[in-house]
Design an enzyme around this catalytic site. Structure first.
Site, mmCIF file in Angstrom:
data_model
loop_
_atom_site.group_PDB
_atom_site.id
_atom_site.type_symbol
_atom_site.label_atom_id
_atom_site.label_comp_id
_atom_site.label_asym_id
_atom_site.label_seq_id
_atom_site.Cartn_x
_atom_site.Cartn_y
_atom_site.Cartn_z
ATOM 1 N N ASP A 70 79.778 -0.740 -17.161
ATOM 2 C CA ASP A 70 79.693 -0.666 -17.867
ATOM 3 C C ASP A 70 79.952 1.068 -18.704
ATOM 4 O OD1 ASP A 70 77.624 0.199 -19.685
ATOM 5 O OD2 ASP A 70 76.320 -0.442 -18.989
ATOM 6 N N TYR A 161 82.217 -4.619 -42.701
ATOM 7 C CA TYR A 161 82.628 -3.468 -41.998
ATOM 8 C C TYR A 161 81.717 -2.641 -40.583
ATOM 9 C CZ TYR A 161 86.311 -3.189 -37.943
ATOM 10 O OH TYR A 161 86.569 -2.595 -36.127
ATOM 11 N N LYS A 168 86.228 2.868 -36.556
ATOM 12 C CA LYS A 168 87.330 3.504 -35.953
ATOM 13 C C LYS A 168 88.116 4.223 -35.768
ATOM 14 C CE LYS A 168 87.530 -0.227 -34.105
ATOM 15 N NZ LYS A 168 87.900 -1.321 -32.747
#
Length: 274
Positions: A70, A161, A168
């Protein structure tokens, strides 16, 4: 001998056979790479669905280890790189193919994202690369490579998006800063910006089918990319053939990112002669 014969590395981010990380893994394996893998921890240890999905793919190609991780837990990251060190000693590459935003924050407008949703998305999608890089640095040989995956939505507005575009953008900035920081040690850090590929993650992006049609219509090559193309390009970036490339975001999108407007034949016009 392949480009990666004798090379060793760790892959973060395979979820199933449709994962871009799996396409990249196949390209690396074809060139002789030895790899260890992580998977999302399973809630039910008696029926480890996540582990089984990954093992089904990587055990047949000789996975050196498959362990849960994780990326929001420092202990899990420590354990992953400890296992990497115990298995390989030194390594030559790390693939970071990890991104997530809570659906309720991803599907709505950016201004409506919750504080917790923003923190979660940035933690998993951006900070995880930074955390991995810090742990990988002592293990990486000179000439080693770290690669992450990004998308054009981090550079330009891509409707649908949304919050992931902010992630990003931050990810690409982190790539540049870390490329500068690790460069003196001979370690390269790059990003690959792929066009739309049918993955589980892509299903969370609004109007994904329309996005595929848009690329087919607007991209200079007039088609979408394939998973194999992404895999081969990623393998190149991590190989010695790309030894002079660092801090780069390489686009594999049939040229879509260069277009400032629709091509002449997009709406019934005439395309230029080839």
């Amino acid at each position: 001998m392949g480009l990666f014969t004798g090379k060793k590395g760790v892959i973060f981010g395979i979820a199933n056979e449709r994962s871009i990380a799996w396409a990249i893994t196949q390209a690396l394996h074809a060139e002789g790479a030895e790899m260890g893998f992580t998977h999302l921890p399973d809630k039910d240890p008696v029926r480890p669905k996540n582990e089984n999905k990954v093992r089904k793919l990587v055990d047949p190609i000789g996975a050196k280890f498959v362990i849960p991780c994780d990326v929001q837990k420092d202990g899990d990251l420590d354990a992953a790189f400890q296992k990497t060190s115990e298995t390989f000693g030194k390594i030559d590459f790390v693939l970071h193919s990890v991104a997530f935003a809570p659906p309720q924050d991803l599907t709505g407008p950016v201004y409506a994202a919750s504080r917790e949703g923003f923190k979660t998305a940035m933690d998993i999608s951006v900070y995880s690369l930074m955390a991995m890089t810090g742990r990988a640095r002592p293990l990486l040989n000179a000439g080693g490579s770290i690669l992450t995956l990004t998308y054009l939505g981090g550079e330009k507005v891509i409707p649908g998006y949304n919050l992931m575009g902010l992630c990003k953008s931050a990810l690409e900035s982190a790539v540049e800063y870390m490329a500068s920081e690790l460069g003196p040690a001979g370690i390269r850090v790059n990003a690959l910006s792929a066009g739309p590929v049918k993955t589980i993650s892509a299903s969370g992006v609004g109007d994904f089918k329309k996005m595929l049609t848009l690329y087919e219509t607007f991209a200079p090559l007039r088609r979408n990319i394939t998973e194999e193309e992404v895999g081969k390009a990623a393998m190149f970036l991590m190989s010695s053939y790309a030894s002079g490339i660092s801090g780069e975001t390489l686009h594999v999108d049939s040229g879509y990112h260069i277009m400032g407007g629709p091509p002449l034949d997009a709406f019934g016009g005439t395309a230029p002669e080839a």
